[in-house]
Motif scaffolding. Sequence first.
Motif, PDB file in Angstrom:
ATOM      1  N   ALA A 177       0.831  -1.203   0.000  1.00 13.27           N
ATOM      2  CA  ALA A 177       0.000   0.000   0.000  1.00 13.27           C
ATOM      3  C   ALA A 177       0.866   1.254   0.000  1.00 13.27           C
ATOM      4  CB  ALA A 177      -0.920  -0.009   1.220  1.00 13.27           C
ATOM      5  N   CYS A 178       1.936   1.238   0.802  1.00 15.53           N
ATOM      6  CA  CYS A 178       2.854   2.384   0.847  1.00 15.53           C
ATOM      7  C   CYS A 178       3.538   2.591  -0.500  1.00 15.53           C
ATOM      8  CB  CYS A 178       3.898   2.175   1.942  1.00 15.53           C
ATOM      9  SG  CYS A 178       3.237   2.154   3.621  1.00 15.53           S
ATOM     10  N   LEU A 179       3.977   1.507  -1.106  1.00 13.08           N
ATOM     11  CA  LEU A 179       4.691   1.629  -2.380  1.00 13.08           C
ATOM     12  C   LEU A 179       3.757   2.077  -3.491  1.00 13.08           C
ATOM     13  CD1 LEU A 179       7.464   1.312  -3.654  1.00 13.08           C
ATOM     14  CD2 LEU A 179       6.903  -1.077  -4.163  1.00 13.08           C
ATOM     15  N   ARG A 180       2.525   1.605  -3.490  1.00 12.74           N
ATOM     16  CA  ARG A 180       1.559   2.074  -4.488  1.00 12.74           C
ATOM     17  C   ARG A 180       1.393   3.590  -4.398  1.00 12.74           C
ATOM     18  NH1 ARG A 180      -1.510  -1.834  -7.051  1.00 12.74           N
ATOM     19  NH2 ARG A 180      -2.802  -0.138  -7.850  1.00 12.74           N
ATOM     20  N   ALA A 181       1.314   4.097  -3.176  1.00 15.38           N
ATOM     21  CA  ALA A 181       1.160   5.545  -3.005  1.00 15.38           C
ATOM     22  C   ALA A 181       2.407   6.289  -3.487  1.00 15.38           C
ATOM     23  CB  ALA A 181       0.880   5.863  -1.543  1.00 15.38           C
ATOM     24  N   SER A 182       3.582   5.762  -3.159  1.00 12.96           N
ATOM     25  CA  SER A 182       4.825   6.423  -3.572  1.00 12.96           C
ATOM     26  C   SER A 182       4.983   6.434  -5.086  1.00 12.96           C
ATOM     27  CB  SER A 182       6.031   5.719  -2.934  1.00 12.96           C
ATOM     28  OG  SER A 182       6.031   5.893  -1.535  1.00 12.96           O
ATOM     29  N   LEU A 183       4.527   5.371  -5.735  1.00 11.22           N
ATOM     30  CA  LEU A 183       4.637   5.284  -7.194  1.00 11.22           C
ATOM     31  C   LEU A 183       3.479   5.974  -7.909  1.00 11.22           C
ATOM     32  CD1 LEU A 183       5.749   1.540  -7.532  1.00 11.22           C
ATOM     33  CD2 LEU A 183       7.166   3.572  -7.948  1.00 11.22           C
ATOM     34  N   GLY A 184       2.467   6.368  -7.172  1.00 12.38           N
ATOM     35  CA  GLY A 184       1.312   7.020  -7.780  1.00 12.38           C
ATOM     36  C   GLY A 184       0.487   6.077  -8.630  1.00 12.38           C
ATOM     37  N   LEU A 185       0.402   4.821  -8.240  1.00  9.07           N
ATOM     38  CA  LEU A 185      -0.325   3.835  -9.034  1.00  9.07           C
ATOM     39  C   LEU A 185      -1.828   3.968  -8.828  1.00  9.07           C
ATOM     40  CD1 LEU A 185       1.866   0.629  -8.497  1.00  9.07           C
ATOM     41  CD2 LEU A 185       1.994   2.331 -10.325  1.00  9.07           C
ATOM     42  N   GLY A 186      -2.572   3.715  -9.882  1.00 10.87           N
ATOM     43  CA  GLY A 186      -4.020   3.720  -9.806  1.00 10.87           C
ATOM     44  C   GLY A 186      -4.555   2.341  -9.479  1.00 10.87           C
ATOM     45  N   ALA A 187      -5.871   2.264  -9.305  1.00 10.95           N
ATOM     46  CA  ALA A 187      -6.488   0.999  -8.913  1.00 10.95           C
ATOM     47  C   ALA A 187      -6.269  -0.088  -9.957  1.00 10.95           C
ATOM     48  CB  ALA A 187      -7.982   1.209  -8.679  1.00 10.95           C
ATOM     49  N   ALA A 188      -6.165   0.279 -11.226  1.00 11.26           N
ATOM     50  CA  ALA A 188      -6.009  -0.716 -12.294  1.00 11.26           C
ATOM     51  C   ALA A 188      -4.559  -1.123 -12.512  1.00 11.26           C
ATOM     52  CB  ALA A 188      -6.600  -0.178 -13.599  1.00 11.26           C
ATOM     53  N   ASP A 189      -3.624  -0.394 -11.907  1.00  9.65           N
ATOM     54  CA  ASP A 189      -2.207  -0.704 -12.090  1.00  9.65           C
ATOM     55  C   ASP A 189      -1.826  -1.898 -11.218  1.00  9.65           C
ATOM     56  OD1 ASP A 189      -1.708   1.446 -13.868  1.00  9.65           O
ATOM     57  OD2 ASP A 189      -1.649   2.820 -12.160  1.00  9.65           O
ATOM     58  N   ARG A 190      -1.055  -2.810 -11.782  1.00 10.71           N
ATOM     59  CA  ARG A 190      -0.683  -4.036 -11.067  1.00 10.71           C
ATOM     60  C   ARG A 190       0.632  -3.845 -10.341  1.00 10.71           C
ATOM     61  NH1 ARG A 190      -0.965  -7.575  -8.008  1.00 10.71           N
ATOM     62  NH2 ARG A 190      -0.247  -9.718  -8.320  1.00 10.71           N
ATOM     63  N   LEU A 191       0.642  -4.134  -9.058  1.00 12.43           N
ATOM     64  CA  LEU A 191       1.872  -4.125  -8.272  1.00 12.43           C
ATOM     65  C   LEU A 191       2.043  -5.497  -7.641  1.00 12.43           C
ATOM     66  CD1 LEU A 191       4.287  -2.502  -7.060  1.00 12.43           C
ATOM     67  CD2 LEU A 191       2.831  -2.124  -5.055  1.00 12.43           C
ATOM     68  N   ALA A 192       3.157  -6.151  -7.953  1.00 10.27           N
ATOM     69  CA  ALA A 192       3.479  -7.448  -7.354  1.00 10.27           C
ATOM     70  C   ALA A 192       4.671  -7.249  -6.434  1.00 10.27           C
ATOM     71  CB  ALA A 192       3.799  -8.480  -8.430  1.00 10.27           C
ATOM     72  N   MET A 193       4.624  -7.900  -5.257  1.00 18.43           N
ATOM     73  CA  MET A 193       5.691  -7.680  -4.284  1.00 18.43           C
ATOM     74  C   MET A 193       6.019  -8.964  -3.540  1.00 18.43           C
ATOM     75  SD  MET A 193       5.776  -5.049  -0.994  1.00 18.43           S
ATOM     76  CE  MET A 193       5.993  -3.559  -1.978  1.00 18.43           C
ATOM     77  N   LEU A 194       7.308  -9.201  -3.363  1.00 22.32           N
ATOM     78  CA  LEU A 194       7.806 -10.190  -2.416  1.00 22.32           C
ATOM     79  C   LEU A 194       8.347  -9.414  -1.222  1.00 22.32           C
ATOM     80  CD1 LEU A 194       9.776 -12.703  -4.698  1.00 22.32           C
ATOM     81  CD2 LEU A 194       7.572 -13.090  -3.586  1.00 22.32           C
ATOM     82  N   GLY A 195       7.804  -9.685  -0.052  1.00 17.27           N
ATOM     83  CA  GLY A 195       8.240  -8.959   1.132  1.00 17.27           C
ATOM     84  C   GLY A 195       7.859  -9.717   2.382  1.00 17.27           C
ATOM     85  N   HIS A 196       8.598  -9.479   3.441  1.00 21.84           N
ATOM     86  CA  HIS A 196       8.445 -10.227   4.694  1.00 21.84           C
ATOM     87  C   HIS A 196       8.180  -9.249   5.833  1.00 21.84           C
ATOM     88  CE1 HIS A 196       9.569 -12.981   7.990  1.00 21.84           C
ATOM     89  NE2 HIS A 196       9.465 -13.975   7.126  1.00 21.84           N
ATOM     90  N   HIS A 197       7.708  -9.771   6.949  1.00 22.06           N
ATOM     91  CA  HIS A 197       7.540  -8.952   8.154  1.00 22.06           C
ATOM     92  C   HIS A 197       8.795  -8.161   8.483  1.00 22.06           C
ATOM     93  CE1 HIS A 197       8.039  -8.594  12.611  1.00 22.06           C
ATOM     94  NE2 HIS A 197       6.840  -8.070  12.527  1.00 22.06           N
ATOM     95  N   VAL A 198       9.975  -8.743   8.255  1.00 25.85           N
ATOM     96  CA  VAL A 198      11.221  -8.041   8.576  1.00 25.85           C
ATOM     97  C   VAL A 198      11.376  -6.763   7.775  1.00 25.85           C
ATOM     98  CG1 VAL A 198      12.424 -10.149   9.249  1.00 25.85           C
ATOM     99  CG2 VAL A 198      12.583  -9.357   6.882  1.00 25.85           C
ATOM    100  N   HIS A 199      10.685  -6.649   6.641  1.00 28.74           N
ATOM    101  CA  HIS A 199      10.846  -5.484   5.773  1.00 28.74           C
ATOM    102  C   HIS A 199      10.074  -4.254   6.247  1.00 28.74           C
ATOM    103  CE1 HIS A 199      12.164  -8.543   2.671  1.00 28.74           C
ATOM    104  NE2 HIS A 199      13.171  -7.700   2.735  1.00 28.74           N
ATOM    105  N   LEU A 200       9.369  -4.371   7.375  1.00 31.24           N
ATOM    106  CA  LEU A 200       8.793  -3.156   7.949  1.00 31.24           C
ATOM    107  C   LEU A 200       9.900  -2.183   8.340  1.00 31.24           C
ATOM    108  CD1 LEU A 200       5.924  -4.667  10.121  1.00 31.24           C
ATOM    109  CD2 LEU A 200       5.718  -3.445   7.948  1.00 31.24           C
TER     110      LEU A 200
END
Length: 367
Positions: A177-200
């Motif tokens: 959610a944070c990265l979508r906001a930083s990239l300015g992505l819209g609802a139709a834009d696809r964002l795929a992410m690999l990330g873990h709890h440690v990445h907070l």
Amino acid sequence: MIPRHIAVVGSGALARALAHSLAALAPSGPPVRSDAPVMVTLLARDGAAVEELARACQIRAAVSGTAVSFAAEPLIDETEALGRLRPDLLVCCASGQSPYERLTAPSAWTKLVAEAGFGLTLPLQATVAVRLARAVARVSPETRFVNGAFPDVVNPLLAALDLPVLCGIGNVATLAACLRASLGLGAADRLAMLGHHVHLAAPTNPDDEVRAWSDGVPVAGVTALLAADRALPRRELNAIAGHAAARLLLDLVSGAEVRTNLPGPIGLPGGYPVRISAETIALDLPAEVTRTAAVDWNLRVGRRDGVQLVDGRIEYPPATAAAIADHLPALADGWTPSALDQVTEELTALRARLRLAPPVPAAARLA
């Protein structure tokens, strides 16, 4: 029209953020389902707390004009409650260990957790989720169970115990959610992410950073893009986690196809892009990433949490094992999921003893 039913367990920060957002967000999905009302039942040991929360959320829903209603009751017996309510979705927002204890009540216990890693608390994080999953399996197998308590490792533990779990909330979902906001992505834009709890928190090794793809193209500079979000107070990130989870839950009960990023899907370690459709959930990885590679990556980066489940056994990296050996040497070499209840008892007893001691020796404080 039959209401869709979401049951939320917990009365802490995550449960409150989730409930507030469920009140304010409109369901989406196919019109035949998105127009149906949503019933949210809030459950917790503290019945008064969820009564107050349900009342506040009902007011929020009235202001927002959403077709969501709220009820609350004390959670005394998980099996009885689930057998009676039989919700479409059950969400665990509670655990046996608060992440805020180090701030509100520092002690030798919180010092040990800081030294050993958050993974030390795995059995305590799993306490409520395991009870709920057992109840679902016994009396309400049609209920889809979503876990918000350390799902990156608790969900694999549930899977190893042959207990049901659809996915988790928070963690990679929050970061996405944070990265979508930083990239300015819209609802139709696809964002795929690999990330873990440690990445907070940002990793010390840049090679261990979150991996992300926007419409199939790798995202560069993720550390810089997430820097301001990671600097937010943890309670603010918790609120974002609750908001993202509310969107997910409303989409799930509406019958909409969901493409998002979630921790612990189908009991896997860490977080992944997923597609949820027609009661099924599957990984939705970029073409160049295999399932095996994604799982191995999450296991590798997740070692920073101080625990992982590998080949049917809970294991600790050397630093965590050494910290545990000072107090519970029999656990330092790891344990099997079948020993969870006994391990939880031993860790709970250790916590009770260490909570009575200050976080640093008296001599050190006087020096």
